[in-house]
Design an enzyme around this catalytic site. Structure first.
Site, PDB file in Angstrom:
ATOM      1  CB  VAL A  14      -0.963  -0.019   1.211  1.00  0.00           C
ATOM      2  CG1 VAL A  14      -1.612   1.345   1.407  1.00  0.00           C
ATOM      3  CG2 VAL A  14      -2.027  -1.061   0.984  1.00  0.00           C
ATOM      4  N   GLY A  15       1.783   1.353   0.967  1.00  0.00           N
ATOM      5  CA  GLY A  15       2.599   2.569   1.087  1.00  0.00           C
ATOM      6  C   GLY A  15       3.349   2.887  -0.201  1.00  0.00           C
ATOM      7  NE  ARG A  40       8.172  -4.902   1.281  1.00  0.00           N
ATOM      8  CZ  ARG A  40       6.981  -5.245   1.742  1.00  0.00           C
ATOM      9  NH1 ARG A  40       6.580  -4.846   2.918  1.00  0.00           N
ATOM     10  NH2 ARG A  40       6.189  -6.024   1.039  1.00  0.00           N
ATOM     11  CB  VAL A  91       2.977  -0.205   9.661  1.00  0.00           C
ATOM     12  CG1 VAL A  91       4.027   0.901   9.594  1.00  0.00           C
ATOM     13  CG2 VAL A  91       1.964   0.078  10.747  1.00  0.00           C
ATOM     14  CB  ALA A 165      -7.976  -4.530  -5.946  1.00  0.00           C
ATOM     15  CD  GLU A 166      -1.675  -7.001  -2.880  1.00  0.00           C
ATOM     16  OE1 GLU A 166      -1.080  -7.974  -3.351  1.00  0.00           O
ATOM     17  OE2 GLU A 166      -1.743  -6.763  -1.668  1.00  0.00           O
ATOM     18  CB  CYS A 273      -7.305  -7.157   2.547  1.00  0.00           C
ATOM     19  SG  CYS A 273      -5.908  -6.047   2.345  1.00  0.00           S
ATOM     20  NE  ARG A 343       0.757  -9.609   1.831  1.00  0.00           N
ATOM     21  CZ  ARG A 343       0.724  -8.303   2.093  1.00  0.00           C
ATOM     22  NH1 ARG A 343       0.975  -7.881   3.325  1.00  0.00           N
ATOM     23  NH2 ARG A 343       0.442  -7.430   1.155  1.00  0.00           N
TER      24      ARG A 343
HETATM   25  P1  NAD Z   1       3.090  -4.767   3.965  1.00  0.00           P
HETATM   26  O1  NAD Z   1       3.418  -5.785   4.974  1.00  0.00           O
HETATM   27  O2  NAD Z   1       3.324  -5.012   2.519  1.00  0.00           O
HETATM   28  O3  NAD Z   1       3.888  -3.414   4.317  1.00  0.00           O
HETATM   29  C1  NAD Z   1       3.985  -2.883   5.600  1.00  0.00           C
HETATM   30  C2  NAD Z   1       5.389  -2.332   5.795  1.00  0.00           C
HETATM   31  O4  NAD Z   1       5.441  -1.613   7.024  1.00  0.00           O
HETATM   32  C3  NAD Z   1       6.480  -3.401   5.887  1.00  0.00           C
HETATM   33  O5  NAD Z   1       7.438  -3.202   4.860  1.00  0.00           O
HETATM   34  C4  NAD Z   1       7.084  -3.209   7.288  1.00  0.00           C
HETATM   35  O6  NAD Z   1       8.493  -3.418   7.326  1.00  0.00           O
HETATM   36  C5  NAD Z   1       6.754  -1.764   7.568  1.00  0.00           C
HETATM   37  N1  NAD Z   1       6.749  -1.425   8.992  1.00  0.00           N
HETATM   38  C6  NAD Z   1       6.114  -2.049  10.019  1.00  0.00           C
HETATM   39  N2  NAD Z   1       6.320  -1.398  11.172  1.00  0.00           N
HETATM   40  C7  NAD Z   1       7.108  -0.335  10.893  1.00  0.00           C
HETATM   41  C8  NAD Z   1       7.653   0.716  11.673  1.00  0.00           C
HETATM   42  N3  NAD Z   1       7.410   0.803  12.995  1.00  0.00           N
HETATM   43  N4  NAD Z   1       8.428   1.633  11.062  1.00  0.00           N
HETATM   44  C9  NAD Z   1       8.687   1.560   9.726  1.00  0.00           C
HETATM   45  N5  NAD Z   1       8.179   0.596   8.936  1.00  0.00           N
HETATM   46  C10 NAD Z   1       7.396  -0.353   9.511  1.00  0.00           C
HETATM   47  O7  NAD Z   1       1.565  -4.383   4.204  1.00  0.00           O
HETATM   48  P2  NAD Z   1       0.527  -3.765   3.139  1.00  0.00           P
HETATM   49  O8  NAD Z   1      -0.052  -4.838   2.309  1.00  0.00           O
HETATM   50  O9  NAD Z   1       1.151  -2.584   2.496  1.00  0.00           O
HETATM   51  O10 NAD Z   1      -0.628  -3.284   4.111  1.00  0.00           O
HETATM   52  C11 NAD Z   1      -0.470  -2.167   4.963  1.00  0.00           C
HETATM   53  C12 NAD Z   1      -1.826  -1.790   5.536  1.00  0.00           C
HETATM   54  O11 NAD Z   1      -2.718  -1.425   4.461  1.00  0.00           O
HETATM   55  C13 NAD Z   1      -2.518  -2.918   6.286  1.00  0.00           C
HETATM   56  O12 NAD Z   1      -3.242  -2.359   7.359  1.00  0.00           O
HETATM   57  C14 NAD Z   1      -3.492  -3.467   5.250  1.00  0.00           C
HETATM   58  O13 NAD Z   1      -4.610  -4.070   5.843  1.00  0.00           O
HETATM   59  C15 NAD Z   1      -3.898  -2.224   4.509  1.00  0.00           C
HETATM   60  N6  NAD Z   1      -4.351  -2.446   3.120  1.00  0.00           N
HETATM   61  C16 NAD Z   1      -3.700  -3.326   2.310  1.00  0.00           C
HETATM   62  C17 NAD Z   1      -4.109  -3.482   0.988  1.00  0.00           C
HETATM   63  C18 NAD Z   1      -3.415  -4.436   0.054  1.00  0.00           C
HETATM   64  O14 NAD Z   1      -3.893  -4.621  -1.039  1.00  0.00           O
HETATM   65  N7  NAD Z   1      -2.290  -5.027   0.425  1.00  0.00           N
HETATM   66  C19 NAD Z   1      -5.161  -2.712   0.496  1.00  0.00           C
HETATM   67  C20 NAD Z   1      -5.785  -1.815   1.347  1.00  0.00           C
HETATM   68  C21 NAD Z   1      -5.375  -1.685   2.658  1.00  0.00           C
HETATM   69  C1  UDX Z   2      -9.153  -6.345  -1.700  1.00  0.00           C
HETATM   70  C2  UDX Z   2     -10.205  -5.269  -2.013  1.00  0.00           C
HETATM   71  O1  UDX Z   2     -10.796  -5.528  -3.294  1.00  0.00           O
HETATM   72  C3  UDX Z   2      -9.563  -3.895  -2.009  1.00  0.00           C
HETATM   73  O2  UDX Z   2     -10.542  -2.877  -2.205  1.00  0.00           O
HETATM   74  C4  UDX Z   2      -8.867  -3.690  -0.678  1.00  0.00           C
HETATM   75  O3  UDX Z   2      -8.245  -2.425  -0.652  1.00  0.00           O
HETATM   76  C5  UDX Z   2      -7.863  -4.786  -0.409  1.00  0.00           C
HETATM   77  O4  UDX Z   2      -8.513  -6.059  -0.479  1.00  0.00           O
HETATM   78  P1  UDX Z   2      -7.239  -7.530  -3.105  1.00  0.00           P
HETATM   79  O5  UDX Z   2      -7.248  -8.511  -1.991  1.00  0.00           O
HETATM   80  O6  UDX Z   2      -5.959  -6.920  -3.518  1.00  0.00           O
HETATM   81  O7  UDX Z   2      -8.213  -6.306  -2.772  1.00  0.00           O
HETATM   82  O8  UDX Z   2      -7.865  -8.202  -4.419  1.00  0.00           O
HETATM   83  P2  UDX Z   2      -9.365  -8.558  -4.862  1.00  0.00           P
HETATM   84  O9  UDX Z   2      -9.500  -8.229  -6.286  1.00  0.00           O
HETATM   85  O10 UDX Z   2     -10.386  -8.003  -3.957  1.00  0.00           O
HETATM   86  O11 UDX Z   2      -9.385 -10.146  -4.746  1.00  0.00           O
HETATM   87  C6  UDX Z   2      -9.342 -10.804  -3.496  1.00  0.00           C
HETATM   88  C7  UDX Z   2      -9.481 -12.297  -3.706  1.00  0.00           C
HETATM   89  O12 UDX Z   2     -10.796 -12.636  -4.120  1.00  0.00           O
HETATM   90  C8  UDX Z   2      -8.541 -12.860  -4.770  1.00  0.00           C
HETATM   91  O13 UDX Z   2      -8.015 -14.091  -4.342  1.00  0.00           O
HETATM   92  C9  UDX Z   2      -9.456 -13.037  -5.961  1.00  0.00           C
HETATM   93  O14 UDX Z   2      -9.003 -14.019  -6.851  1.00  0.00           O
HETATM   94  C10 UDX Z   2     -10.746 -13.439  -5.277  1.00  0.00           C
HETATM   95  N1  UDX Z   2     -11.947 -13.170  -6.096  1.00  0.00           N
HETATM   96  C11 UDX Z   2     -12.282 -11.885  -6.418  1.00  0.00           C
HETATM   97  C12 UDX Z   2     -12.749 -14.219  -6.508  1.00  0.00           C
HETATM   98  O15 UDX Z   2     -12.470 -15.389  -6.215  1.00  0.00           O
HETATM   99  N2  UDX Z   2     -13.865 -13.947  -7.246  1.00  0.00           N
HETATM  100  C13 UDX Z   2     -14.228 -12.682  -7.591  1.00  0.00           C
HETATM  101  O16 UDX Z   2     -15.258 -12.516  -8.271  1.00  0.00           O
HETATM  102  C14 UDX Z   2     -13.400 -11.612  -7.157  1.00  0.00           C
END
Ligand code: NAD
Ligand code: UDX
Length: 453
Positions: A14-15, A40, A91, A165-166, A273, A343
């Site tokens: 996200v960051g 990273r 984070v 979404a990823e 997530c 993940r």
């Molecule tokens: P991530 O694990 O990829 O990244 C988090 C980073 O934070 C890591 O690199 C870690 O080293 C760093 N970190 C942790 N503690 C720290 C500290 N004290 N100082 C400096 N760095 C620190 O996680 P992410 O997937 O980017 O998710 C981050 C947040 O965003 C979570 O709360 C998640 O639920 C939310 N989110 C994720 C997604 C997604 O698609 N991955 C989408 C929406 C929201």
């Molecule tokens: C999700 C939310 O969509 C996003 O808004 C939030 O910020 C983070 O979590 P992400 O997990 O990155 O995003 O991907 P997403 O497209 O939502 O898919 C999640 C999982 O559901 C994947 O494993 C995907 O394959 C599955 N999926 C999605 C299905 O099996 N069927 C569908 O119709 C849609």
């Protein structure tokens, strides 16, 4: 406050992308992304843009445009906090693995560490933005830490959950359905509205109170995941009744009240997530004594676990009730296409179940590194081989299982794959991406999710 310097703590999925796009769209704002993880940060700074730690279509171009201009990646967290007017906390907030709420609640220790570090370092007023997904009312705790341990400067807390979404992160960030900003201070809210206002139309920037914003993020993920579990529940019924889940999904999705998105039956949802956020929602509901609410949402995760395990069970049953010593080729390891993130990927559970049955598992994924697959399986990795070529992966296999919907899987020479496999050659399409008739014409015994053979 007009913002000209931003810091983001956390350079993850996200960051990294979020800040890269803010920097790209706001060339007058200096954006520094910091992380404790040196490897990273080094990867974000790598001269080779193929080595960025997050794979997302279009991301390398955004980083190329902004890095070194107004986008910086660093491990010097203190300096970045000191210099910024606005600090995003991005984070990780994983499910707790210990103590009260183990396996359910969000672990907020990284969030608290950030709050304490900001409090210690800040010598001027700061706007602190919750970008991580957090339980409702977390802002209260952050505010308390900042106000009680800080240097007497003013802190405003905003909630600005991320909906990207990823696999489509850059597209989602460039053109979001909405940006949500929760806060109690109009001036602080306006500062962040103005940042997004550089590229997001005003009508798509929604402002609410902090608690609605925090809860909206958990709710959005719960609703999306619930749709996937709902269609997956129907997929099992389809397999028993000669209905076809793709046809059912199309038929119901054309109802504008239901809508067509997130109705693709699959081997089960993964990603960092959905499960984490629903379990967190369940935990919060329980903590308020709302047991019916908790049970309702928990069922979404229970259904998803069932879907993953029944996919593996179906492979074993179809291969004459034993896969011991048999080669099963798994195409796809990422939790969805166009990402290197694994993940909670359903592939992990399926591989574990097959390895428990003593199968020989061979894996191919176009973007996931072998070291990641090894990490995901731990000791069980012993029974796994990894080829960097899909045809080799499928050679001499009894069955091919498709776990991720990568586009390239559709365009493979399936006749060639068939010719190299043991017969009868089985395909288990966990994403319903292949053409059933064509696969059958080649000679495969083709199993899809949610339709009978
Ligand atoms: P991530 O694990 O990829 O990244 C988090 C980073 O934070 C890591 O690199 C870690 O080293 C760093 N970190 C942790 N503690 C720290 C500290 N004290 N100082 C400096 N760095 C620190 O996680 P992410 O997937 O980017 O998710 C981050 C947040 O965003 C979570 O709360 C998640 O639920 C939310 N989110 C994720 C997604 C997604 O698609 N991955 C989408 C929406 C929201
Ligand atoms: C999700 C939310 O969509 C996003 O808004 C939030 O910020 C983070 O979590 P992400 O997990 O990155 O995003 O991907 P997403 O497209 O939502 O898919 C999640 C999982 O559901 C994947 O494993 C995907 O394959 C599955 N999926 C999605 C299905 O099996 N069927 C569908 O119709 C849609």
């Amino acid at each position: 406050m007009k913002i000209d310097s931003i810091c983001c703590i956390g350079a993850g999925y996200v960051g990294g992308p979020t800040m890269a796009v803010i920097a790209q769209k706001c060339p007058n704002i200096k954006v520094t992304v910091v992380d404790l993880n040196e490897a990273r940060i080094a990867a974000w700074n790598d001269a080779d843009f193929d080595k960025l730690p997050v794979y997302e279509p279009g991301l390398a171009d955004v980083v190329k445009e902004a890095r070194g201009r107004n986008l910086f990646f660093s491990t010097d967290v203190d300096k970045a906090i000191d210099e910024a007017q606005m600090i995003f906390i991005s984070v990780n907030t994983p499910t707790k693995t210990y103590g009260a709420g183990k396996g359910m609640a969000a672990d907020l220790k990284y969030i608290e560490l950030c709050a304490r570090q900001i409090a210690r370092i800040a010598k001027s007023d700061k706007i602190v933005v919750e970008k991580s997904t957090l339980p409702v009312r977390t802002a209260e705790a952050i505010k308390s830490i900042l106000d009680n341990t800080g240097n007497g400067v003013n802190f405003q807390i905003l909630s600005n959950p991320e909906f990207l979404a990823e696999g489509t992160a850059v597209q989602d960030l460039h053109n979001p359905d909405r940006v949500l900003i929760g806060g109690n201070d109009a001036e602080a809210i306006q500062s962040l509205v103005d940042v997004y206002g550089n590229w997001v139309p005003k009508e798509r920037i929604l402002t609410t109170n902090v608690w609605s914003s925090e809860l909206s993020k958990l709710t959005a993920n719960a609703f999306l995941a619930q749709r996937v579990s709902s269609i997956n529940a129907i997929s099992e019924l389809c397999e028993k009744t000669e209905a076809d889940v793709s046809e059912v999904a199309k038929a119901i999705g054309m109802d504008s009240r239901i809508g067509s998105k997130f109705l693709k039956a699959s081997v089960g949802f993964g990603g960092s997530c959905f499960q984490k956020d629903i379990l967190n929602l369940v935990y919060i509901a329980k903590s308020y004594g709302l047991h019916e609410v908790a049970d309702y949402w928990e069922q979404v995760v229970i259904m998803n676990d069932h879907q993953k395990h029944r996919f593996a069970k179906n492979i074993v049953r179809t291969l004459y009730n034993t896969v011991s010593g048999k080669k099963i080729a798994m195409l796809g390891w990422a939790f969805k296409k166009d990402t290197n993130d694994t993940r909670e990927s359903a592939a992990i559970n399926v591989a574990q179940d097959l390895l428990n049955e003593e199968a020989k598992v061979a894996v191919y994924d176009p973007k996931v590194e072998p070291a990641q697959i090894q990490f995901d399986l731990g000791e069980q990795f012993e029974g796994v081989t990894i080829e960097n070529n899909p045809y080799e992966t499928c050679k001499n296999a009894h069955a091919v299982a498709i776990l991720t919907e990568w586009d390239e899987f559709v365009t493979y020479d399936w006749q060639k794959i068939y010719d190299g496999m043991l017969k009868p050659a089985f395909v288990f399409d966990g994403r319903n991406i292949l053409d059933k008739q064509k696969m059958k014409a080649i000679g495969f015994i083709y199993n899809a999710v949610g339709s009978s053979n």
